[in-house]
Design a protein around this motif. Structure first.
Motif, PDB file in Angstrom:
ATOM      1  N   PRO A 246       0.582  -1.299  -0.478  1.00 16.69           N
ATOM      2  CA  PRO A 246      -0.015  -0.235  -0.118  1.00 16.69           C
ATOM      3  C   PRO A 246       1.120   1.428   0.153  1.00 16.69           C
ATOM      4  CG  PRO A 246      -0.120  -1.278   2.199  1.00 16.69           C
ATOM      5  CD  PRO A 246       0.682  -1.626   1.049  1.00 16.69           C
ATOM      6  N   ARG A 247       0.262   2.651  -0.251  1.00 23.26           N
ATOM      7  CA  ARG A 247       1.119   3.658  -0.520  1.00 23.26           C
ATOM      8  C   ARG A 247       1.057   4.432   0.689  1.00 23.26           C
ATOM      9  NH1 ARG A 247       1.168   7.274  -5.603  1.00 23.26           N
ATOM     10  NH2 ARG A 247       2.276   8.757  -4.326  1.00 23.26           N
ATOM     11  N   LEU A 248       1.717   5.115   0.908  1.00 21.57           N
ATOM     12  CA  LEU A 248       1.936   5.948   2.141  1.00 21.57           C
ATOM     13  C   LEU A 248       2.038   7.443   1.799  1.00 21.57           C
ATOM     14  CD1 LEU A 248       1.032   6.983   5.031  1.00 21.57           C
ATOM     15  CD2 LEU A 248       3.582   6.293   5.699  1.00 21.57           C
ATOM     16  N   ILE A 249       1.252   8.490   1.764  1.00 25.07           N
ATOM     17  CA  ILE A 249       2.092   9.662   1.103  1.00 25.07           C
ATOM     18  C   ILE A 249       2.498  10.506   2.662  1.00 25.07           C
ATOM     19  CG2 ILE A 249       1.261  11.991  -0.377  1.00 25.07           C
ATOM     20  CD1 ILE A 249      -0.396   9.260  -2.043  1.00 25.07           C
ATOM     21  N   VAL A 250       3.023  11.683   2.345  1.00 24.82           N
ATOM     22  CA  VAL A 250       3.280  12.141   3.452  1.00 24.82           C
ATOM     23  C   VAL A 250       3.617  13.117   2.862  1.00 24.82           C
ATOM     24  CG1 VAL A 250       5.025  12.245   5.460  1.00 24.82           C
ATOM     25  CG2 VAL A 250       4.113  10.409   4.578  1.00 24.82           C
ATOM     26  N   ALA A 251       2.638  14.566   3.808  1.00 27.96           N
ATOM     27  CA  ALA A 251       2.732  15.911   3.099  1.00 27.96           C
ATOM     28  C   ALA A 251       3.760  17.084   3.881  1.00 27.96           C
ATOM     29  CB  ALA A 251       1.698  15.962   2.799  1.00 27.96           C
TER      30      ALA A 251
END
Length: 393
Positions: free
Chosen positions: A212-217
Motif C-alpha cells: 500500500p502507498r503512504l503519501i506524507v505531506a
C-alpha cells in the motif's frame, strides 16, 4: 522479494517447503508463512515464532527422503505440540512437501510443476504485481489431484503450474482471480473430481498484493520519522512538499520517492492516473493551512484508506470550519483522522511517528489501541480486508 521466494528461484537441488496453510486463535504466523529446508539442513524462513521449527525441520528431512507430503497440526491441546513448545495459545496447520527444481515441461505429478508455479509466483511478487498462489492442501482418497500441487495466477488471469486435474485448474483460474480482487488469502473447497460442487479437496489461495502507498505531506522532523516507520511497516512511501530546499533525499533517505510539488496537485494527479486506491494512506504533517487545506479537500473527496492530519484540538476545530467553507460536507469531514495518532504520551518526532503509524495500523486492522493485558479473547484477530472504517464524527 520474500527471502523464501528468492531462495526458491535460486535453488538447483531438491528441497523441502513447509507452508502454514491454516491458523486458529493466537497463531504466531499467518497462512502463507514458509520455511525452506535444503538437503544440507540449512533453513530459510519460518513457520512460527520459533515454537515448532525444530519439529518441522526434522519432518522436512523425512519428506525430502521419501517425497511423501505431510499435513501436520500444532496446537496447545495436542500432545506433539506440547512436546515441541507451541505456547502461544493458537493452532497452525503446516503442509510439508518436497519440491524438485523444474522447467516449463515439468509435470504436476512429479514435484517439478510446483517449482514452476513457485518461480512464477516469486517473479510476480518481485515485480510488485498482485498474484495468487493456489496450493492443494488436502484431498481425500480418490481425489484427482496430488497434495501439494501448485498453480500460480497473476492479475492478468495467466496461470502457471498445474494441479493434475484440468477441471480443477479451470475452476481455480477463475476462483483465484476472484480471491485476488478481494486482497485476502482464502481457503476454497472442491469435490473429489475437481468440481465446485461437493467437498474433499482443500485449496489455499494465498494472495500477495503490491504494498500500500503512504503519501506524507510536509518536511518536518515528524514527517521524516513517519517516513522511516512507514517504510519499515511495508508501505511504499512518497514524501511530497513544494519547498525544494527542504524536500531532499538527504533529509528523507528512507522515502521511496521524494516529490517537489504542491501536495494537493500531486495527489490530484495520482488520482487521475489511478496510482492510488482504497489502501492508500495520506498524512498531512505540514502545519500550514495553505498546504493542509487544499490537500485535505482533495484527499477527503477521494476513496482513500486513511487520511490523517497533525495539529492540536483547536487547530482541528478551526480546520474543520475552513474545510466546510470550501464545500466539504459532514460525511467527508467524518473521514478525517485528526488530531492523528494514538495516546502514547510521547513527544519526540520518533515517538510521535510511532503514535501516528500505530493509529493507521489499528484503524486498518480494526484494533482498539488498548493494552492487551486489559482485554480478553484472542490476541490475534482474523486479518481484515485492508479497508479502513470511517472514524466517529
Amino acid at each position: 522479494m520474500d527471502a523464501v521466494l528468492d531462495a526458491i528461484v535460486r535453488e538447483r537441488e531438491p528441497f523441502t517447503l513447509a507452508t502454514v496453510v491454516s491458523t486458529w486463535s493466537s497463531a504466531p504466523r499467518e497462512s502463507g508463512a514458509r520455511m525452506l529446508v535444503r538437503s544440507d539442513g540449512s533453513v530459510v524462513g519460518s513457520v512460527s515464532g520459533g515454537c515448532v521449527e525444530g519439529d518441522v525441520h526434522a519432518l522436512a528431512g523425512e519428506v525430502l527422503a521419501d517425497g511423501v507430503p505431510r499435513l501436520v497440526r500444532y496446537g496447545v491441546s495436542d500432545e506433539v505440540a506440547g512436546a515441541v513448545g507451541l505456547t502461544c495459545g493458537g493452532t497452525i496447520e503446516v503442509l510439508v512437501q518436497r519440491v524438485e527444481p523444474g522447467d516449463a515441461s515439468a509435470r504436476a505429478d512429479d514435484g517439478g510443476g510446483a517449482a514452476v508455479a513457485l518461480t512464477a509466483f516469486a517473479a510476480a511478487v518481485a515485480a510488485g504485481r498482485a498474484t495468487a498462489l493456489a496450493t492443494v492442501v488436502d484431498g481425500a482418497e480418490g481425489a484427482v489431484t496430488r497434495q501439494g500441487a501448485l498453480l500460480s495466477v497473476d492479475d492478468m488471469g495467466r496461470a502457471t503450474g498445474a494441479t493434475g486435474s484440468a477441471r480443477l485448474d479451470a475452476a481455480l483460474v477463475v476462483d483465484a482471480a476472484a480471491v485476488l480482487e478481494t486482497g485476502r488469502t482464502a481457503e476454497l473447497t472442491y469435490g473429489l473430481d475437481g468440481s465446485r460442487q461437493g467437498v474433499g479437496i482443500r485449496v489455499l489461495v494465498e494472495v500477495v498484493a503490491p504494498p500500500p502507498r503512504l503519501i506524507v505531506a510536509g518536511v518536518t522532523d515528524f514527517a521524516a520519522a513517519v517516513v522511516s516507520i512507514g517504510g519499515f511497516l511495508g508501505f511504499e512511501v512518497t514524501l511530497c512538499d513544494a519547498r525544494s530546499a527542504f524536500a531532499t533525499r538527504v533529509r528523507f533517505p528512507d522515502a521511496h520517492e521524494v516529490v517537489i510539488d504542491w501536495p494537493h496537485r500531486y495527489l490530484a494527479g495520482e488520482l487521475a492516473a489511478g496510482r492510488v486506491d482504497a489502501r492508500t494512506v495520506v498524512l498531512v504533517l505540514t502545519h500550514d493551512p495553505k498546504f493542509d487545506e487544499p490537500l485535505l479537500e482533495v484527499a477527503l473527496g477521494a476513496d482513500l484508506g486513511f487520511v490523517g492530519a497533525m495539529g492540536s484540538r483547536r487547530t482541528h476545530a478551526d480546520r474543520l470550519d475552513r474545510l466546510r467553507e470550501r464545500g466539504l460536507d459532514e460525511h467527508a469531514l467524518a473521514r478525517l483522522h485528526s488530531p492523528v495518532g494514538l495516546d502514547l504520551a510521547g513527544r519526540s518526532p520518533r515517538e510521535t511517528a510511532l503514535s501516528i503509524m500505530a493509529h493507521v495500523v489499528a484503524t486498518r486492522a480494526g484494533g482498539s489501541g488498548l493494552p492487551l493485558a486489559g482485554m480478553s479473547g484472542p490476541i490475534h484477530r482474523d486479518a481484515g480486508a485492508g479497508g479502513y472504517p470511517v472514524p466517529p464524527a
